[in-house]
Design a protein around this motif. Structure first.
Motif, PDB file in Angstrom:
ATOM      1  N   MET A  49     -31.678 -41.915  85.566  1.00 11.42           N
ATOM      2  CA  MET A  49     -30.706 -42.329  86.493  1.00 11.42           C
ATOM      3  C   MET A  49     -29.940 -43.772  86.285  1.00 11.42           C
ATOM      4  O   MET A  49     -29.485 -44.268  86.925  1.00 11.42           O
ATOM      5  CB  MET A  49     -31.438 -42.655  87.875  1.00 11.42           C
ATOM      6  CG  MET A  49     -32.398 -41.247  88.413  1.00 11.42           C
ATOM      7  SD  MET A  49     -31.280 -39.820  88.563  1.00 11.42           S
ATOM      8  CE  MET A  49     -30.296 -40.213  90.107  1.00 11.42           C
ATOM      9  N   SER A  50     -30.296 -43.989  84.726  1.00  8.95           N
ATOM     10  CA  SER A  50     -29.735 -45.371  84.425  1.00  8.95           C
ATOM     11  C   SER A  50     -28.266 -45.003  84.127  1.00  8.95           C
ATOM     12  O   SER A  50     -27.737 -46.241  83.639  1.00  8.95           O
ATOM     13  CB  SER A  50     -30.688 -46.022  83.328  1.00  8.95           C
ATOM     14  OG  SER A  50     -31.768 -46.399  83.795  1.00  8.95           O
ATOM     15  N   ILE A  51     -27.813 -43.966  83.878  1.00  2.34           N
ATOM     16  CA  ILE A  51     -26.150 -43.873  83.511  1.00  2.34           C
ATOM     17  C   ILE A  51     -25.301 -44.371  84.436  1.00  2.34           C
ATOM     18  O   ILE A  51     -25.465 -44.261  85.486  1.00  2.34           O
ATOM     19  CB  ILE A  51     -26.061 -42.414  83.357  1.00  2.34           C
ATOM     20  CG1 ILE A  51     -27.058 -41.571  82.187  1.00  2.34           C
ATOM     21  CG2 ILE A  51     -24.379 -42.070  82.994  1.00  2.34           C
ATOM     22  CD1 ILE A  51     -26.590 -40.347  81.861  1.00  2.34           C
ATOM     23  N   SER A  52     -24.661 -45.390  84.142  1.00  5.20           N
ATOM     24  CA  SER A  52     -23.648 -45.932  85.058  1.00  5.20           C
ATOM     25  C   SER A  52     -22.375 -45.319  85.476  1.00  5.20           C
ATOM     26  O   SER A  52     -21.813 -44.821  84.113  1.00  5.20           O
ATOM     27  CB  SER A  52     -23.145 -47.472  84.360  1.00  5.20           C
ATOM     28  OG  SER A  52     -22.441 -47.992  85.092  1.00  5.20           O
ATOM     29  N   GLY A  53     -22.119 -45.103  86.524  1.00  3.31           N
ATOM     30  CA  GLY A  53     -20.788 -44.543  86.896  1.00  3.31           C
ATOM     31  C   GLY A  53     -19.631 -45.397  86.304  1.00  3.31           C
ATOM     32  O   GLY A  53     -18.487 -44.843  85.873  1.00  3.31           O
ATOM     33  N   LEU A 110     -21.307 -47.236  72.608  1.00  2.00           N
ATOM     34  CA  LEU A 110     -21.734 -48.565  72.988  1.00  2.00           C
ATOM     35  C   LEU A 110     -21.746 -48.908  74.349  1.00  2.00           C
ATOM     36  O   LEU A 110     -22.639 -49.468  74.896  1.00  2.00           O
ATOM     37  CB  LEU A 110     -21.008 -49.380  72.025  1.00  2.00           C
ATOM     38  CG  LEU A 110     -21.192 -49.789  70.560  1.00  2.00           C
ATOM     39  CD1 LEU A 110     -20.228 -50.641  69.973  1.00  2.00           C
ATOM     40  CD2 LEU A 110     -22.667 -50.010  70.425  1.00  2.00           C
ATOM     41  N   THR A 111     -20.349 -48.537  75.172  1.00  2.00           N
ATOM     42  CA  THR A 111     -20.271 -48.859  76.437  1.00  2.00           C
ATOM     43  C   THR A 111     -21.570 -48.085  77.041  1.00  2.00           C
ATOM     44  O   THR A 111     -22.043 -48.741  78.060  1.00  2.00           O
ATOM     45  CB  THR A 111     -19.011 -48.478  76.975  1.00  2.00           C
ATOM     46  OG1 THR A 111     -17.934 -49.234  76.234  1.00  2.00           O
ATOM     47  CG2 THR A 111     -18.813 -48.709  78.512  1.00  2.00           C
ATOM     48  N   ALA A 112     -21.651 -46.672  77.126  1.00  2.00           N
ATOM     49  CA  ALA A 112     -22.793 -46.017  77.754  1.00  2.00           C
ATOM     50  C   ALA A 112     -24.124 -46.843  77.673  1.00  2.00           C
ATOM     51  O   ALA A 112     -24.762 -46.897  78.433  1.00  2.00           O
ATOM     52  CB  ALA A 112     -22.609 -44.524  77.240  1.00  2.00           C
ATOM     53  N   PHE A 113     -24.319 -47.061  76.353  1.00  2.00           N
ATOM     54  CA  PHE A 113     -25.660 -47.634  75.930  1.00  2.00           C
ATOM     55  C   PHE A 113     -25.931 -48.948  76.578  1.00  2.00           C
ATOM     56  O   PHE A 113     -26.992 -49.232  77.325  1.00  2.00           O
ATOM     57  CB  PHE A 113     -26.028 -47.669  74.543  1.00  2.00           C
ATOM     58  CG  PHE A 113     -26.942 -48.532  74.025  1.00  2.00           C
ATOM     59  CD1 PHE A 113     -28.369 -47.943  74.295  1.00  2.00           C
ATOM     60  CD2 PHE A 113     -26.939 -49.850  73.760  1.00  2.00           C
ATOM     61  CE1 PHE A 113     -29.579 -48.641  73.942  1.00  2.00           C
ATOM     62  CE2 PHE A 113     -28.114 -50.231  73.409  1.00  2.00           C
ATOM     63  CZ  PHE A 113     -29.528 -49.697  73.384  1.00  2.00           C
TER      64      PHE A 113
END
Length: 231
Positions: A49-53, A110-113
């Motif tokens: 659940m750590s994926i950011s919207g 990079l942004t997603a990580f």
């Protein structure tokens, strides 16, 4: 027994029944609440659940910017929107498009990580666990396959099929990822697959379908995830 006593006993009986009903209702309410909390805890432990919207919104924006530069590179700044049957054969233009795609991909990863790591730390969680490993494996297979397939298309000169192939394989990766993260990823994957099939049927609009799938739909997905899970 006098009517007055009967009335008093009836009131007491009604009060006792009401009290028992309220106690039962509160117990059921508390039980449902606890079950909901347990269910939420189990879902968090079994899904990443750590994926950011917000990262989805940014990634979609990167894709739109990349699509714009790609369109200008191929067709120039002053062109109209129409179906195009001609495909790119100039190696210089192809090299520029690959560079644009690489920059967009690098910025997106990079942004997603970074945003996932920030969200995980904020929630006092670890970004690397059994669930994230499963997510990585599930998405790696279709993504790597799609990447190799696209490279073969470039090698064979079938440039008109690249946009559709990327959308289809990316959609398959998202559908696989939905088992380990937000359920909305499945719908994004399905939409990307459909767009990929449309791009296959109308290759002259491939770049527009690509921008819609990787750009606009990603932004919509990011907004939905942010509104539902991060507010």
């Amino acid at each position: 027994m006098t009517p007055k006593k009967d009335k008093k006993n009836l009131l007491i009986s009604n009060f006792v029944c009401y009290f028992e009903y309220q106690s039962t209702f509160m117990s059921q309410h508390d039980l449902i609440k606890e079950i909901g909390q347990i269910r939420s805890l189990m879902e968090r432990s079994s899904k990443f659940m750590s994926i950011s919207g917000l990262s989805g919104i940014l990634i979609g924006s990167y894709a739109l910017i990349g699509a714009f530069f790609g369109y200008v590179t191929v067709y120039g700044a002053r062109t109209d929107f129409r179906y195009r049957d001609n495909y790119i054969t100039d190696s210089g233009i192809i090299g520029k498009l690959i560079l644009i795609a690489a920059v967009v991909l690098l910025a997106s990863v990079l942004t997603a990580f970074l945003m996932a790591r920030h969200k995980a730390r904020k929630n006092k969680q670890t970004i690397w666990n059994a669930t994230s490993k499963g997510l990585l494996i599930a998405t790696a297979i279709p993504l790597l396959t799609g990447g190799v397939f696209s490279m073969l298309l470039i090698y064979k000169g079938a440039y008109g099929l690249i946009a559709s192939s990327l959308l289809i394989f990316y959609g398959l990766a998202l559908s696989a990822a939905s088992s380990f993260t937000f359920k909305e990823a499945r719908w994004l994957g399905v939409m990307d697959i459909l767009l990929g099939l449309l791009a296959l049927a109308f290759p002259g609009y491939g770049l527009w379908f690509w921008a819609t799938g990787f750009g606009l739909l990603h932004i919509v997905y990011g907004i939905i995830v942010h509104q539902r899970y991060e507010k």
